[in-house]
Design an enzyme around this catalytic site. Structure first.
Site, short mmCIF file in Angstrom:
data_model
loop_
_atom_site.label_atom_id
_atom_site.label_comp_id
_atom_site.label_asym_id
_atom_site.label_seq_id
_atom_site.Cartn_x
_atom_site.Cartn_y
_atom_site.Cartn_z
N GLU A 159 11.72 48.54 -50.03
CA GLU A 159 11.47 49.87 -49.45
C GLU A 159 11.77 49.95 -47.96
OE1 GLU A 159 7.51 50.87 -50.84
OE2 GLU A 159 8.12 50.70 -52.93
N GLU A 264 11.35 49.04 -61.73
CA GLU A 264 9.94 49.48 -61.84
C GLU A 264 9.88 50.76 -62.68
OE1 GLU A 264 8.01 49.67 -57.98
OE2 GLU A 264 9.01 47.85 -57.30
#
Ligand code: 9MR
Length: 369
Positions: A159, A264
């Site tokens: 991220e 994910e």
């Protein structure tokens, strides 16, 4: 040489007799996707510690890859400088080794769930670039060395880029600038030259973010750094991502020469809610934010299944470049989405429902093989 007919007949009779004695084998996700990509699940500690035996059976039957949902994040595994807490991560890795699974480490460098000591000195001031580099190197090297030969690949940086394409102003960025990313990959490769290395983020369908990741990865490759895959987290909802953009991103990331991973995967079935929503009024909360505590209405469930089926078609269409698809959990009852963006929502985002049944869109696929 062809097998003589009589031998074939005998073989067929023998196998029929064998089949009569056994119940037909249950079709599995890992068989269904065997020629396409690894199929994985994120594991929490309840499952690893034997507190969710049905989920444990599902994982062992259906999945050939696992990732640590939380136990390898710096706050968990390295809570104080030089003090590592290995017990949980060790059990996670042992589980994967025992079950012969591709084990994925998540995640080495991430601003969230970052151990509070990591970027500051004893007075709370930011550490110097040199100190932070040393801490990153030590953290990465110590963890990767412990699991060398057991962990197939690592989410090295997680991220790092905002949805508008700017670098996220994490403590790593504030102290080291953009260089912290290639540095992390350099340290990781030095620590375990055989491990695969991944960069991972959400909203990877967004064009501005996509462009920056493609450039970042191409620049790292041009410098001779190892990077094996770009992880598109794949947290989805009923109104996002835009599937055309999602597919364009798969193609753009593959153009770097890296593999693509959906790391994910889940799809929220509830209406998308802004995190800033006021939830003090419980009637408003229940009707707007937790609308289906007792089960999804059939039409909504059908719609969710249709969307997941469309995503599956996209993934299969690109299986030449997608090397792994990992669901962010096993069954609806344990998903992080039940707490997001506020606690107490009853969500329906995963491949298995609260009763541990495979969702219809995927069950249909497995049964039609
Ligand atoms: O699923 C994880 C949840 O249990 C944790 O509370 C949360 C804390 O940040 O992290 C969740 O996992 C995140 C993952 O590590 C990185 N991408 C987003 C995931 C969902 O928030």
């Amino acid at each position: 040489m062809k097998t003589p007919l009589i031998a074939l007949t005998l073989l067929a009779l023998a196998s029929c007799a064998g089949k009569q004695a056994q119940a037909p084998a249950e079709p599995t996700l890992k068989d269904y996707f065997a020629d396409d990509f690894l199929i994985g699940a994120a594991l929490n500690m309840d499952l690893i510690n034997g507190l969710d035996p049905k989920a444990d059976s599902i994982v062992r039957l259906h999945f050939n890859s696992i990732v640590a949902e939380n136990c390898m994040k710096s706050q968990e595994i390295h809570p104080e400088e030089g003090r590592y807490y290995w017990a949980a991560a060790d059990s996670f890795v042992d589980y994967g080794v025992k079950n012969d699974m591709a084990i994925i480490g998540h995640t080495l460098i991430w601003h969230s769930q970052l151990a509070p000591w990591f970027p500051v000195d004893s007075t709370g001031a930011k550490v110097s670039p040199d100190v932070l580099k040393e801490r990153m190197r030590d953290h990465i090297t110590t963890i990767m060395t412990r699991y060398k030969g057991k962990i197939k690949g690592w989410d090295v940086v997680n991220e790092a880029i905002e949805d508008d394409g700017s670098y996220r102003k994490t403590p790593f960025y504030e102290i080291l600038g953009e260089e912290y990313i290639p540095l992390a990959f350099q340290y990781a490769h030095e620590a375990d030259p055989d491990a695969e290395l991944y960069i991972n983020d959400y909203s990877m369908n967004k064009p501005a973010k996509r462009d920056v990741y493609v450039k970042l990865v191409n620049d790292m490759k041009a410098k001779g750094l190892r990077i094996d895959a770009i992880g598109m987290q794949g947290h989805m909802g009923m109104d996002y991502p835009d599937f055309t953009d999602f597919e364009k991103s798969i193609e753009a990331y593959a153009s770097t020469g890296c593999n693509v991973m959906i790391t994910e995967w889940d799809m929220s079935a509830l209406p998308t809610v802004s995190r800033s929503a006021n939830i003090s009024d419980s009637v408003v909360y229940n009707t707007l934010f937790n609308p289906y505590p007792d089960g999804l209405p059939a039409d909504l469930s059908d719609h969710w299944n249709a969307r997941m089926d469309s995503v599956t078609n996209i993934l299969l269409r690109h299986s030449d470049v997608i090397s792994r698809v990992t669901a962010w959990g096993t069954h609806d009852g344990m998903s992080w989405k039940n707490d997001f963006p506020m606690k107490g929502r009853v969500e329906y985002p995963l491949l298995f429902d609260r009763d541990y049944r495979l969702k219809p869109f995927m069950a249909r696929r497995l049964n039609q093989q």
